[in-house]
Design an enzyme around this catalytic site. Structure first.
Site, short mmCIF file in Angstrom:
data_model
loop_
_atom_site.label_atom_id
_atom_site.label_comp_id
_atom_site.label_asym_id
_atom_site.label_seq_id
_atom_site.Cartn_x
_atom_site.Cartn_y
_atom_site.Cartn_z
N ASP A 98 0.86 -1.17 0.00
CA ASP A 98 0.00 0.00 0.00
C ASP A 98 0.90 1.23 0.00
OD1 ASP A 98 -2.35 1.64 0.53
OD2 ASP A 98 -3.23 -0.17 1.39
N ASP A 197 -2.83 4.78 -2.24
CA ASP A 197 -3.84 5.35 -1.34
C ASP A 197 -4.19 6.80 -1.68
OD1 ASP A 197 -5.24 5.03 1.36
OD2 ASP A 197 -4.05 6.84 1.74
N GLU A 254 -6.50 4.10 -5.60
CA GLU A 254 -7.74 4.50 -4.94
C GLU A 254 -7.98 5.92 -5.43
OE1 GLU A 254 -9.62 4.76 -0.49
OE2 GLU A 254 -7.76 5.78 -0.89
N HIS A 327 -11.01 -2.89 3.39
CA HIS A 327 -10.89 -2.54 4.81
C HIS A 327 -11.62 -1.26 5.18
CE1 HIS A 327 -8.12 -0.15 2.62
NE2 HIS A 327 -7.90 0.59 3.67
N ASP A 328 -12.22 -0.58 4.20
CA ASP A 328 -12.97 0.65 4.48
C ASP A 328 -14.47 0.44 4.33
OD1 ASP A 328 -10.66 2.17 4.84
OD2 ASP A 328 -10.53 2.69 2.72
C1 NOJ Z 1 -7.95 5.37 2.26
C2 NOJ Z 1 -7.63 4.15 3.06
O1 NOJ Z 1 -8.15 3.02 2.43
C3 NOJ Z 1 -8.22 4.39 4.43
O2 NOJ Z 1 -8.22 3.23 5.21
C4 NOJ Z 1 -7.45 5.50 5.06
O3 NOJ Z 1 -8.05 5.83 6.29
C5 NOJ Z 1 -7.44 6.75 4.17
N1 NOJ Z 1 -7.21 6.46 2.79
C6 NOJ Z 1 -6.37 7.70 4.61
O4 NOJ Z 1 -5.10 7.19 4.29
#
Ligand code: NOJ
Ligand code: CA
Length: 554
Positions: A98, A197, A254, A327-328
């Site tokens: 990541d 990210d 992302e 994970h989000d």
């Molecule tokens: C996206 C990530 O997937 C998330 O888990 C994180 O809190 C934020 N970006 C900030 O890095």
């Protein structure tokens, strides 16, 4: 599009804190991943994406990095990391990391030096503004102002996410050089690539002007002014040219906020990344991407339309990065299936529907067991920063504490972050010690040991899907074929995968009732069915409740 090695992978996402705890301190670790390579090989995946395992105070569980080139001590050492990469390679499994380069931790030495010496070179690595109050009304993604006061000075620093995650100043070429050096250092170590990210946040609206307030807190969400802003392309192109282009690596960004019309800049042969994640259908239960209390009703028909719109757009430029969990996100079974979430056949139809889309399937740990959301009874039980923020913001917006808790239970990122249940023993065999995050059940009935080798289990279904896509007779069509939407009844999602040689029609019934679909071609032969035989009568296909069926034109 020229064929690339990474287009054939099946990716498994690991949240290292919660995968397996090899030294029994309640926290998952890198050796834990190495010890579970047998399992990953059994599942059949070919690449792993590991969420951040770098040194970090863990305010946002590793998305707040304090040293890019060190491993967090709770996760192990660099030797453990190298061993993991080498052992995974022996089994044909590649490792993706990541890459978090929009921000660091406030404990990163660069930021510490920036605070110590406002005239020194590191000050310009971050975004500071002088003044006695916050320079504008932008709200950070995790709540509150994007500006945090520097102790003892009339100065504020900027953070798009948490206040322990100061944003890096990409306008500074020296900073960018440092980042490129670090990215190349990791790629030289032999990793397969990166999930990148929050990369659409690196360019800000440099006028810093106020925006119209959009909440009871009087603030305005910052994504309007610091996500996918004009000028971002120059940064991303340079990043690509100075790092990714020098290696045969894969990158998945992302990249929320990218309009479909701009996909060609972001992905595909000429784009900044190999692929991007499209979040449009992941967030279809909320009216606004980051506000969990703005809930909206949705239907399977709408889900199908959004998925097909996404696939059609992605196909124009390159390759999809298909996911239903990460994970989000909350657990997919709960989010997409609602009353069907505990029905294994429903979970399987959801799984097959997304798995056979065009592009790379991403599986998030525990998804392959059909894990569901938990129910927590108080906000104190949550670890996730955004859950805490969303809880208090819901109350500020006029909801009762009970309603606020309900929103958070539905959407909390902790749903996906609970320790992986390896077996039905205490703490699911994840650790002998109490895990860092409470599990839904101390003795989890849904677990890998129970499902491995059990006929009809969700885990065995995932294995079968992976085998079918990677090694089956119709591999060419499922990996390389194009995708087209197919008309279907309201509770069925349908599409067609096509190559010059084959046309395979795929139907997925999301209802607990039988569905009747018109089969357009006379001669069709089944290539896949999820439970029991597909029943075709004349021009009609009859799908059992929650059945998925694929028919090939002959
Ligand atoms: C996206 C990530 O997937 C998330 O888990 C994180 O809190 C934020 N970006 C900030 O890095
Ligand atoms: Ca551990």
């Amino acid at each position: 599009m020229k064929r690339e090695w990474w287009q054939e992978e099946v990716v498994y996402q690991i949240y290292p804190k919660s995968f397996y705890d090899s030294n029994h301190d309640g926290v998952g670790d890198l050796r834990g991943i190495t010890e579970k390579l047998d399992y990953l090989e059994y599942l059949g995946i070919t690449m792993v994406w590991i969420c951040p395992m770098y040194q970090s105070p863990m305010d946002d569980n590793g998305y707040d990095i304090s040293d890019y080139k060190k491993i967090a001590p709770e996760f192990g050492t660099m030797e453990d990391f190298d061993e993991l990469v080498a052992k995974a390679k022996e089994r044909g499994i590649k490792i993706m990391l990541d890459l978090v380069i929009n921000h660091t931790s406030d404990e990163h030495p660069w930021f510490q030096k920036a605070l110590e010496d406002p005239d020194g070179p590191f000050h310009d690595y971050y975004i500071f503004q002088k003044g006695a109050k916050e320079p504008n009304n932008w709200r950070s993604v995790f709540g509150g102002s994007v500006w945090e006061k520097v102790p003892g000075r009339d100065e504020y620093y900027f953070h798009s996410f948490g206040k322990k995650q100061p944003d890096l100043n990409w306008e500074n070429p020296k900073l960018r050089e440092q980042l490129y050096e670090m990215v190349n250092w990791w790629l030289d170590k032999g990793i397969a690539g990166f999930r990148v990210d929050a990369i659409t946040f690196v360019k800000k609206d440099l006028t810093w002007r106020d925006r119209e307030a959009d909440g009871a807190d009087g603030l305005s969400k910052c994504t309007r002014a610091c996500r996918n802003q004009p000028g971002i392309g120059a940064f991303l192109r340079e990043l690509k040219e100075r790092t990714f282009d020098l290696h045969s690596c894969v990158t998945v960004a992302e990249a929320p906020g990218v309009p479909y019309g701009e996909l060609g800049d972001f992905m595909g042969e000429k784009g900044y990344f190999s692929m991007i994640f499209d979040f449009r259908y992941a967030d279809l239960d909320i009216a606004s991407g980051s506000e969990w209390f703005k809930r909206r009703p949705w239907t399977i028909k709408e889900l199908g339309e959004k998925i097909m719109a996404s696939q059609t757009e992605l196909q124009k430029w390159g390759w999809g990065a298909n996911f239903i969990e990460n994970h989000d996100q909350p657990r997919a079974a709960t989010k997409y299936l609602r009353e069907g979430q505990n029905n294994p056949e429903a979970v399987k139809t959801l799984a097959a529907m997304y798995f056979f889309l065009r592009g790379l399937p991403f599986i998030y740990q525990g998804q392959e067991l059909g894990m569901t959301n938990f129910q927590r009874n108080s906000i104190e039980e949550f670890d996730d920063l955004s859950s805490v923020d969303q809880y208090y913001r819901s109350i500020e917006e006029g909801y009762s504490p009970k309603e606020a808790l309900e929103f958070v239970n539905l959407r909390s990122r902790d749903n996906a972050r609970v320790p992986f249940p390896w077996n039905g023993e205490r703490y699911g065999g994840f650790s002998t010690e109490k895990p860092w995050l409470g599990m839904a059940r101390e003795y989890p009935p849904v677990n890998a040991k129970d499902q491995a080798g059990r006929e009809g289990s969700i885990l065995e279904f995932y294995r079968e899907m992976i085998r079918f896509r990677q090694k089956g007779e119709h591999r060419d069509c499922f990996v390389w074929g194009s995708i087209e939407p197919v008309e279907s009844s309201p509770h069925v999602i349908a599409y067609k995968r096509c190559t010059e040689e084959e046309n395979i029609w795929c139907w997925f019934n999301f209802s607990g009732l039988e569905a009747e679909e018109r089969v357009p071609m006379g001669n069709m032969e089944p290539v896949w069915q999820s439970h029991g035989e597909a029943r075709v009568c004349g021009d009609f296909l009859y799908l059992k409740p929650y059945q998925s069926v694929m028919l090939k034109e002959v």
